[in-house]
Design a protein around this motif. Structure first.
Motif, PDB file in Angstrom:
ATOM      1  N   VAL A 192       0.848  -1.144   0.107  1.00 64.17           N
ATOM      2  CA  VAL A 192       0.106  -0.027   0.248  1.00 64.17           C
ATOM      3  C   VAL A 192       0.720   1.024   0.228  1.00 64.17           C
ATOM      4  O   VAL A 192       1.726   1.508   0.946  1.00 64.17           O
ATOM      5  CB  VAL A 192      -1.053  -0.081   1.309  1.00 64.17           C
ATOM      6  N   GLY A 193       0.725   2.167  -0.975  1.00 63.46           N
ATOM      7  CA  GLY A 193       1.646   3.276  -1.178  1.00 63.46           C
ATOM      8  C   GLY A 193       2.742   3.026  -2.297  1.00 63.46           C
ATOM      9  O   GLY A 193       3.339   2.295  -2.304  1.00 63.46           O
ATOM     10  N   GLY A 194       2.408   4.336  -3.275  1.00 64.57           N
ATOM     11  CA  GLY A 194       3.355   4.049  -4.397  1.00 64.57           C
ATOM     12  C   GLY A 194       4.208   5.524  -4.146  1.00 64.57           C
ATOM     13  O   GLY A 194       4.609   5.853  -5.461  1.00 64.57           O
ATOM     14  N   GLY A 252       4.573  -9.407 -13.627  1.00 69.98           N
ATOM     15  CA  GLY A 252       4.140  -9.884 -12.314  1.00 69.98           C
ATOM     16  C   GLY A 252       3.918  -9.096 -11.186  1.00 69.98           C
ATOM     17  O   GLY A 252       3.684  -9.505 -10.010  1.00 69.98           O
ATOM     18  N   ILE A 253       4.188  -7.745 -11.667  1.00 68.46           N
ATOM     19  CA  ILE A 253       3.663  -6.967 -10.666  1.00 68.46           C
ATOM     20  C   ILE A 253       2.516  -6.012 -10.906  1.00 68.46           C
ATOM     21  O   ILE A 253       2.453  -5.421 -12.140  1.00 68.46           O
ATOM     22  CB  ILE A 253       4.739  -5.888 -10.424  1.00 68.46           C
ATOM     23  N   ASP A 254       1.310  -6.032 -10.411  1.00 64.92           N
ATOM     24  CA  ASP A 254       0.127  -5.401 -10.615  1.00 64.92           C
ATOM     25  C   ASP A 254       0.258  -3.998 -10.020  1.00 64.92           C
ATOM     26  O   ASP A 254       0.073  -3.908  -9.035  1.00 64.92           O
ATOM     27  CB  ASP A 254      -1.052  -5.999 -10.368  1.00 64.92           C
ATOM     28  N   ILE A 255       0.066  -3.012 -11.006  1.00 65.70           N
ATOM     29  CA  ILE A 255       0.026  -1.715 -10.238  1.00 65.70           C
ATOM     30  C   ILE A 255      -1.637  -0.978 -10.370  1.00 65.70           C
ATOM     31  O   ILE A 255      -2.126  -1.037 -11.440  1.00 65.70           O
ATOM     32  CB  ILE A 255       0.853  -0.597 -11.077  1.00 65.70           C
ATOM     33  N   LEU A 256      -2.219  -0.928  -9.150  1.00 63.31           N
ATOM     34  CA  LEU A 256      -3.401  -0.415  -9.036  1.00 63.31           C
ATOM     35  C   LEU A 256      -3.262   1.003  -8.511  1.00 63.31           C
ATOM     36  O   LEU A 256      -3.332   1.358  -7.305  1.00 63.31           O
ATOM     37  CB  LEU A 256      -4.256  -1.315  -8.165  1.00 63.31           C
ATOM     38  N   ASP A 257      -3.485   1.890  -9.621  1.00 66.75           N
ATOM     39  CA  ASP A 257      -3.250   3.289  -8.945  1.00 66.75           C
ATOM     40  C   ASP A 257      -4.693   3.949  -9.055  1.00 66.75           C
ATOM     41  O   ASP A 257      -5.623   3.265  -9.720  1.00 66.75           O
ATOM     42  CB  ASP A 257      -2.251   4.236  -9.863  1.00 66.75           C
ATOM     43  N   LYS A 258      -4.666   5.294  -8.856  1.00 66.68           N
ATOM     44  CA  LYS A 258      -6.059   5.548  -8.918  1.00 66.68           C
ATOM     45  C   LYS A 258      -7.106   4.809  -7.898  1.00 66.68           C
ATOM     46  O   LYS A 258      -8.342   4.933  -8.150  1.00 66.68           O
ATOM     47  CB  LYS A 258      -6.670   6.011 -10.175  1.00 66.68           C
ATOM     48  N   THR A 259      -6.571   4.347  -6.951  1.00 66.85           N
ATOM     49  CA  THR A 259      -7.461   3.308  -6.159  1.00 66.85           C
ATOM     50  C   THR A 259      -7.081   3.644  -4.823  1.00 66.85           C
ATOM     51  O   THR A 259      -5.857   3.566  -4.381  1.00 66.85           O
ATOM     52  CB  THR A 259      -6.860   1.665  -6.388  1.00 66.85           C
ATOM     53  N   LYS A 260      -8.056   3.911  -4.121  1.00 71.47           N
ATOM     54  CA  LYS A 260      -7.947   4.199  -2.528  1.00 71.47           C
ATOM     55  C   LYS A 260      -8.306   2.803  -1.940  1.00 71.47           C
ATOM     56  O   LYS A 260      -9.055   2.053  -2.163  1.00 71.47           O
ATOM     57  CB  LYS A 260      -8.791   5.190  -2.134  1.00 71.47           C
ATOM     58  N   HIS A 278      -9.902  -3.931   1.056  1.00 65.37           N
ATOM     59  CA  HIS A 278     -11.086  -3.510   0.296  1.00 65.37           C
ATOM     60  C   HIS A 278     -10.726  -2.318  -0.280  1.00 65.37           C
ATOM     61  O   HIS A 278     -10.455  -1.186   0.345  1.00 65.37           O
ATOM     62  CB  HIS A 278     -12.364  -3.341   1.245  1.00 65.37           C
ATOM     63  N   LEU A 279     -10.644  -2.250  -1.826  1.00 69.40           N
ATOM     64  CA  LEU A 279     -10.639  -1.155  -2.513  1.00 69.40           C
ATOM     65  C   LEU A 279     -11.802  -0.298  -2.881  1.00 69.40           C
ATOM     66  O   LEU A 279     -12.967  -1.054  -2.762  1.00 69.40           O
ATOM     67  CB  LEU A 279      -9.685  -1.426  -3.730  1.00 69.40           C
ATOM     68  N   ASP A 280     -11.559   0.910  -3.278  1.00 65.87           N
ATOM     69  CA  ASP A 280     -12.806   1.552  -3.693  1.00 65.87           C
ATOM     70  C   ASP A 280     -13.173   1.447  -4.893  1.00 65.87           C
ATOM     71  O   ASP A 280     -14.528   1.853  -5.278  1.00 65.87           O
ATOM     72  CB  ASP A 280     -12.677   3.157  -3.619  1.00 65.87           C
ATOM     73  N   ASN A 281     -12.840   0.596  -5.664  1.00 66.19           N
ATOM     74  CA  ASN A 281     -13.373  -0.038  -6.884  1.00 66.19           C
ATOM     75  C   ASN A 281     -14.039  -1.344  -6.872  1.00 66.19           C
ATOM     76  O   ASN A 281     -14.033  -2.155  -7.676  1.00 66.19           O
ATOM     77  CB  ASN A 281     -12.284   0.013  -8.147  1.00 66.19           C
ATOM     78  N   ALA A 304      -3.500   5.409  -4.287  1.00 63.73           N
ATOM     79  CA  ALA A 304      -4.393   6.238  -4.489  1.00 63.73           C
ATOM     80  C   ALA A 304      -4.355   7.362  -5.517  1.00 63.73           C
ATOM     81  O   ALA A 304      -5.428   7.605  -6.254  1.00 63.73           O
ATOM     82  CB  ALA A 304      -4.804   7.194  -3.025  1.00 63.73           C
ATOM     83  N   SER A 305      -3.343   7.898  -5.732  1.00 65.10           N
ATOM     84  CA  SER A 305      -3.154   9.187  -6.798  1.00 65.10           C
ATOM     85  C   SER A 305      -2.880   8.398  -8.133  1.00 65.10           C
ATOM     86  O   SER A 305      -2.615   7.131  -8.204  1.00 65.10           O
ATOM     87  CB  SER A 305      -1.905  10.018  -6.299  1.00 65.10           C
ATOM     88  N   ASP A 306      -2.821   9.396  -9.173  1.00 64.24           N
ATOM     89  CA  ASP A 306      -2.490   8.835 -10.467  1.00 64.24           C
ATOM     90  C   ASP A 306      -0.974   8.694 -10.736  1.00 64.24           C
ATOM     91  O   ASP A 306      -0.393   9.684 -10.849  1.00 64.24           O
ATOM     92  CB  ASP A 306      -3.167  10.069 -11.178  1.00 64.24           C
ATOM     93  N   LEU A 307      -0.706   7.465 -10.962  1.00 64.78           N
ATOM     94  CA  LEU A 307       0.899   7.392 -11.204  1.00 64.78           C
ATOM     95  C   LEU A 307       1.286   7.697 -12.467  1.00 64.78           C
ATOM     96  O   LEU A 307       2.347   7.759 -12.605  1.00 64.78           O
ATOM     97  CB  LEU A 307       1.305   5.749 -10.752  1.00 64.78           C
TER      98      LEU A 307
END
Lengths: 249, 581
Positions: free
Chosen positions: B36-38, B168-176, B192-195, B66-69
């Motif tokens: 958690v945290g980019g 093999g690394i999934d980046i889920l950005d814009k996701t809180k 639990h994510l906001d999507n 959470a932010s747009d990477l």
């Protein structure tokens, strides 16, 4: 203690693979046990069995206690990665011997010192192996130091282990195990003893057997796999590896 | 038989629901590591795990931000090579070696970074000075400097580019992260994510900064305090150093009673400011005309403390509603008058008279290297500030209901920026955690278990605390104006400045010397007696940490025993009195 036992198993398998074939073996390959049938005798809660299964082995854990098997099954059910290649059975090694299945690796960790008839237990483990199979045993040596640490300190003073868990007379010295495998022959015709020669001082050769001390470091609360031949390291907890001779002489 | 069919069914379910891509709340996607945290720490951890072949093959990794990477990924630098971000860090050689090791350093735009060849640190009260030079401390490559000043965005972008190349690394950005729950002690945490996605994590890594949600979930307490200090940052433009001077590769730091002000070189004509000062002054400076701020920066490196105090009060009073506003020319005249009254030669480097003059290319004054180049202007929109604090969690690993969690970087510790160690400590954590995870995977262990992660805490906690405590004490030592203390600290500084070996040792602990030779435990077939001896010796040091805890416990015990004894004595006394009556 589990990480150092696994470290020894990995090191020994890499080493023998290098000896057996000219192919280079990647020592940092994660699934080093892939494709191997591995038996864990006296698996308890399944600590070692889970680790073996994670390294790719088709693992069978057996234990004489039904509640241990239930605990092990419950614990393994929480990790979806273990579903495919880890099974537990409430049975004994002797019962498995009557079945035709044989294993590439047989492990029995911290069991030998609780067994009433060690020679029979050793021969059972030995016969469960395929030719050129690996036997890993860890146990406690019969020395005053071992008494002091594992019975007096651990059981009587600190109470970390419930009293009566260990019996001093059942402890076995590494030299006695080596002596056993110097005489032991598989029942098949023209088989040779598992250990054919030793160096001065009774140490076996690297390709047939190896004994390493497992030393607890109370400062870091972790276990250390002592270097080969370290003085006094095998006077308490130790791990033994011995290899069954190949089928063709 | 029952078991066999059961496992078959499980396999079918896993296959049909799609393991990673379509994960709904009812069928949580399983990951081995969820970060958690980019920020730099989170990205570096993903990169470090992905760089190890053993882990790449076995671990499924997700990074949630959470932010747009894509903003970081497309961070545009083509507009002008002279425009720099205001958030920079000094990456030590140890950190650089780590980034090179994981293959991410090549993605960092190196011509936007600057090697630090010298550091000048002095006392604002007494002018006692210490100089660290890369050439003096016995580095293997002194021309590479002691550290490299790097924009945080440049580093983050490099790490992100590196990760995008790693499979093999999934980046889920814009996701809180909306919430984190656990089904019970030792169970895998559910993120639990906001999507509407839910991730089930074997190991949940909190790289989510100071107000870490992962830390809150794991219920790990932390201790610390706010400094009555804000850090003001800005990107500063100045004239290049002349041919008679060293290039702009020297960092300057002056310890003022209000906090240290630092000048970090980025390019021949651009440098970065980190000015720790009182919160009121920080907000007043932000509200000022940039030209005034530039004058104040120049003054802060040059004028004696008494005049600075006056100037600061002037800025502060002009900022309040009742105060008279101060113009650029007021400040200019005030500084000029103060320089005259302190008898500062207008041709010396300590004079800011050149601020209003066109850049001259004559022979520089003899003392020109004692202070940073005169700041001419600030890059528009780069003046910003943030509060400073000290914060250290009591543990790095979660237990009980918060099991299978681990903290890295700012989520675990926040530090005063005076030594520029915050990011480096975070990268140190990441390097250690990745190494720890690799060892566990090779031994077939469960990377989420407490015992598996214990070596990480054992290695990092004391290490981090040492640096954090040192920075905290330095801040406190230099915030006083008490003459005996100023005398003692100045004396100490001047003495250390003469002892090169101590300076080299100081720089080594500050990460200027990377460890030589890669150590790979898996390759070390025979263990090695030396290694064992070393391990035992190293653990000896840890006894100090444990001893400290023990001492605390003993102290508490003694205090309560003493209290009880006193109470008993008091009771006895009153009792006997009563009897006497």
């Amino acid at each position: 203690m589990n990480p150092v036992r696994m470290q020894f198993i990995r090191e020994k398998l890499v080493e023998t693979a290098l000896d057996d074939s000219e192919h280079k073996v990647d020592p940092v390959k994660p699934n080093i046990l892939a494709g191997l049938d591995v038996l864990d005798v006296g698996c308890g809660g399944g600590l070692l069995s889970e680790s073996l299964a994670r390294l790719g082995a088709r693992t069978l854990g057996v234990d004489a206690s039904e509640s241990n098997i239930a605990i092990a099954n419950h614990h393994a059910s929480q990790d979806s990665r273990l579903r495919d290649n880890l099974t537990y059975k409430h049975t004994s090694a002797e019962t498995l011997l009557s079945q035709p299945k044989r294993y590439d690796v047989v492990c029995s960790m911290e069991v030998l010192e609780h067994v009433d008839n060690p020679t029979m237990f050793l021969s059972t483990c030995a016969e469960l192996l395929k030719p050129s199979g690996h036997l890993f045993l860890s146990t406690i040596s019969r020395t005053p130091l071992a008494y002091l640490l594992t019975i007096f300190l651990a059981e009587k003073v600190l109470g970390k282990v419930s009293e009566g868990t260990h019996t001093y007379s059942k402890y076995i010295k590494p030299s006695e195990l080596i002596e056993y495998f110097q005489k032991y022959r598989s029942p098949s015709p023209n088989s040779r003893p598992w250990i054919t020669r030793t160096y001065e001082g009774g140490l076996p050769t690297r390709t047939e057997a190896e004994v390493r001390g497992l030393v607890y470091n109370p400062l870091q609360s972790n276990w250390i796999l002592a270097p080969r031949g370290a003085w006094g390291a095998t006077d308490c907890n130790y791990i033994l590896w011995v290899r069954k001779p190949g089928s063709s002489p | 038989m029952l078991r066999a069919s059961g496992s078959k069914a499980c396999r079918v379910i896993r296959r049909t629901c799609g393991r990673w891509s379509s994960t709904s709340a009812s069928h949580p996607g399983e990951y081995d590591v969820v970060i958690v945290g980019g920020g730099p720490a989170g990205l570096a951890l993903a990169g470090a795990l992905g760089s190890k072949q053993a882990l790449r093959e076995t671990l499924k990794i997700a990074l949630v931000e959470a932010s747009d990477l894509s903003k970081v990924h497309d961070w545009n630098t083509s507009t002008s090579p002279d425009t720099f971000s205001n958030r920079v860090s000094s990456l030590t050689n140890v950190s650089q070696a780590f980034l090179k090791g994981i293959g991410a350093w090549g993605e960092v735009e190196s011509n936007r970074t600057a090697a630090l060849e010298e550091m000048q640190v002095w006392d604002g009260m007494s002018d006692a000075r210490i100089t660290f030079s890369a050439a003096e401390i016995g580095l293997e490559h002194p021309e590479e400097g002691m550290a490299r000043i790097t924009e945080n965005l440049n580093l983050q972008r490099g790490l992100l580019r590196h990760i995008r190349k790693t499979p093999g690394i999934d980046i889920l950005d814009k996701t809180k992260v909306q919430s984190i729950t656990s089904e019970g002690t030792g169970q895998w945490p559910l993120v639990h994510l906001d999507n509407n996605q839910t991730l089930k994590a074997r190991l949940l890594v909190g790289a989510d900064g100071l107000n870490s949600p992962v830390r809150t979930f794991a219920q790990i307490p932390s201790f610390g305090w706010m400094y009555d200090t804000h850090g003001v940052v800005a990107t500063m433009h100045h004239a290049p150093r002349s041919a008679f001077e060293n290039p702009n590769t020297t960092a300057y730091q002056r310890f003022l009673p209000t906090g240290p002000i630092a000048f970090l070189p980025l390019s021949p004509t651009v440098s970065s400011l980190v000015w720790s000062t009182k919160p009121a002054l920080a907000s007043a400076l932000k509200a000022c005309d940039p030209s005034i701020v530039a004058r104040m920066i120049n003054a802060a490196f040059r004028l004696p403390e008494v005049s600075l105090q006056y100037l600061h009060d002037r800025i502060l009073s002009s900022h309040t509603s009742s105060g008279t506003p101060t113009s650029d020319s007021d400040i200019r005249d005030e500084i000029r008058w103060r320089e005259q009254s302190h008898a500062i030669d207008p041709h010396s480097a300590y004079s800011s008279s050149a601020f209003d003059a066109p850049t001259s290319s004559g022979i520089p004054p003899a003392d020109s290297q004692m202070v940073p180049p005169l700041v001419k202007s600030l890059q528009p929109g780069t003046v910003a500030s943030f509060p400073l604090r000290f914060n250290h969690t009591e543990a790095y690993i979660g237990e009980g209901k918060g099991a299978r969690t681990v903290l890295v970087g700012d989520a675990a510790h926040t530090i005063h920026p005076l030594a520029g160690q915050g990011l480096n400590l975070g990268l140190g954590d990441v390097e250690c955690l990745a190494r720890c995870i690799e060892t566990v995977v090779l031994a077939g262990g469960d990377i989420g278990s407490y015992t598996a992660l214990l070596p990480y805490t054992q290695e990092r906690y004391f290490e981090n605390h040492k640096v954090m405590a040192a920075c905290d004490k330095l801040h406190k030592l230099y915030s006083t104006t008490l003459p005996p203390v100023v005398w003692a600290r100045s004396m100490g500084l001047e003495v250390v400045n003469e002892l090169d070996s101590i300076k080299a040792a100081l720089m080594m602990t500050a990460g200027s010397t990377p460890a030589t030779g890669p150590s790979n435990a898996a390759l070390n077939v025979n263990g090695g007696l030396g290694q064992t001896v070393f391990n035992v010796a190293a653990s000896g040091f840890q006894v100090f940490a444990t001893a400290n805890k023990t001492m605390q416990a003993v102290q508490t015990g003694l205090t309560s025993a003493a209290t009880r004894a006193l109470q008993a004595a008091a009771k006895a006394a009153t009792g006997s009195k009563g009897e006497g009556k």
